[in-house]
Write a protein that holds these residues in place. Structure first.
Motif: not given
Length: 429
Positions: A83, A86-87, A89-90, A93-94, A140, A143, A378
């Motif tokens: 988690s 993921r957080r 990496a997100q 990505r954003s 990753t 994501v 990412v």
């Protein structure tokens, strides 16, 4: 620059001899797989891992059976760590946006960030089940939007069977297909599409010197993330850091493998002189001392310099994978260093946090590759592809006039005619 080596690592010529032998072995394996396909994979897996199942791919029932063998608290730890990865990496990505802009009237340029279609992720194992690598690569990639992730990991050296914890981590990270296959033969199989795998577009993940060399030789046939070979740690410390912490953190990375480099860079003579004794004391009780001790003996270094600026200059010259800063003002190195895989700032954090749980990626550049690349993220799974549109006759004519002139100067008359055709077609229309 004033530099004193309190302890020096292995001679570079000896290291080059090892690397040359690795190149030869890897080239032979890759050629064998290229020309003999599935049979070569089976023979190599039997030779190196004594692993020759009916199918290297785990089906859903096999995956679930292995996951059931993992204690619930371990599953919880895996999911918690994932988690965090993921957080972050997100968020990364954003930060990446598609763009489109009218640069001059009638001319529209843009780019799109397009995920790679198929990625092969190598999750190291053998000596240790490095389950944390699953979230670093598989998760990753997912994501980033990769459609198909093929994941490979070797059987455990101790049991000769798949590692339940590693398989669990690969599954929860989102792998589409999981294969129990290790080493160079795994990378070759992903690249050439053997034992049921589709050929991948890109291979990512850390590994030993043979895995790194395989990625080097396969680059071009497939994309790679970076050359992430045997791990490295550089600890930058001053008189504010105690010798126990320095020695612990050096050995914590040295235990990865017998050729893992661990370096102390300091401006404190007392610390430099005390570290060797403390390392030897800790090796007496460290359960992985047989590996960590060998790495420290051959690749460990203690470097003494005079000033803060000399520490920055030396650290940038080394361009190590992990750089842990245990000084009074660690942010000084964040502000001034330019060559590093990842920074770990202050005594409260350590490389182990980055390797396992904190959320940044642990697949990082080694062998001074930090001079020109960062680590896996990412963005490595995205192709930034440009496009153009010319929406008015006037814009096409304006572009054509300049294009025709430059093409004529270069002698590219076919290019000039492309431009001239559009001038004739669209001028005064």
């Amino acid at each position: 620059m004033s530099i004193t080596y309190i302890k020096k690592g292995i001679d570079v010529r000896q290291s080059d001899m090892v690397n040359n032998e690795a190149k030869r072995i890897v080239e032979e394996i890759l050629n064998t797989v290229k020309f003999n396909g599935d049979k070569a994979i089976r023979d190599l897996s039997k030779k190196f891992d004594n692993w020759f199942p009916d199918s290297f791919k785990l089906d859903e029932d096999e995956i679930l059976q292995l996951i059931e063998m993992v204690p619930s608290e371990t599953i919880e730890a895996i999911k918690w760590a994932q988690s965090q990865v993921r957080r972050f990496a997100q968020i990364q990505r954003s930060s990446m946006h598609d763009i489109e802009i009218e640069t001059i009237p009638g001319v529209v340029l843009g780019h799109k960030n397009i995920p790679v279609n198929t990625v092969g992720c190598y999750i190291p194992g053998g000596r240790y089940p490095i389950l944390a690598s699953a979230q670093m690569s598989i998760l990753t990639a997912k994501v980033a939007g990769v459609k198909t992730v093929i994941a490979c990991t070797p059987p455990e050296a101790k049991t000769g069977m798949p590692s339940p914890t590693t398989i669990a981590a690969m599954h929860f990270a989102g792998a589409d297909e999981i294969y129990v296959l290790g080493g160079v033969q795994a990378l070759a199989s992903m690249a050439y599409g053997c034992v049921g795998m589709p050929p991948v577009d890109m291979i990512v993940g850390p590994g030993n010197q043979y895995v790194a060399e395989a990625k080097r030789q396969l680059f071009g046939k497939v994309g790679i993330d970076l050359l992430a070979g045997p791990t490295e740690v550089l600890i930058i410390a001053d008189k504010t850091t105690d010798v126990e912490m320095v020695a612990t953190d050096l050995l914590g990375q040295a235990e990865h493998g017998p050729n893992s480099a661990a370096i102390l860079l300091t401006d404190c003579k007392e610390l430099a002189n005390a570290v060797e004794e403390e390392v030897q004391n800790q090796l007496k009780v460290l359960s992985t001392a047989s590996v960590a001790g060998k790495a420290w003996k051959d690749y460990g270094e203690i470097i003494l310099v005079d000033t803060l600026d000399e520490m920055v200059a030396m650290a940038d010259k080394l361009a190590n994978e992990h750089v842990q800063v245990n000084t009074a003002n660690p942010d000084y190195f964040l502000e001034n260093m330019t060559n590093y895989g990842a920074l770990f700032l202050g005594n409260r954090t350590c490389v182990a946090y980055g390797d396992k749980v904190i959320g940044t990626n642990h697949t990082l550049p080694t062998e001074a590759a930090a001079r020109y690349t960062g680590g896996l993220w990412v963005g490595k799974f995205l192709k930034t592809c440009t496009y153009q549109k010319v929406e008015t006759d006037e814009a096409s004519v304006e572009l054509g006039q300049y294009c025709a002139k430059i093409s004529e100067v270069e002698g590219f008359m076919g290019h000039k005619e492309q431009a001239d055709l559009r001038i004739r077609r669209y001028k005064n229309k």
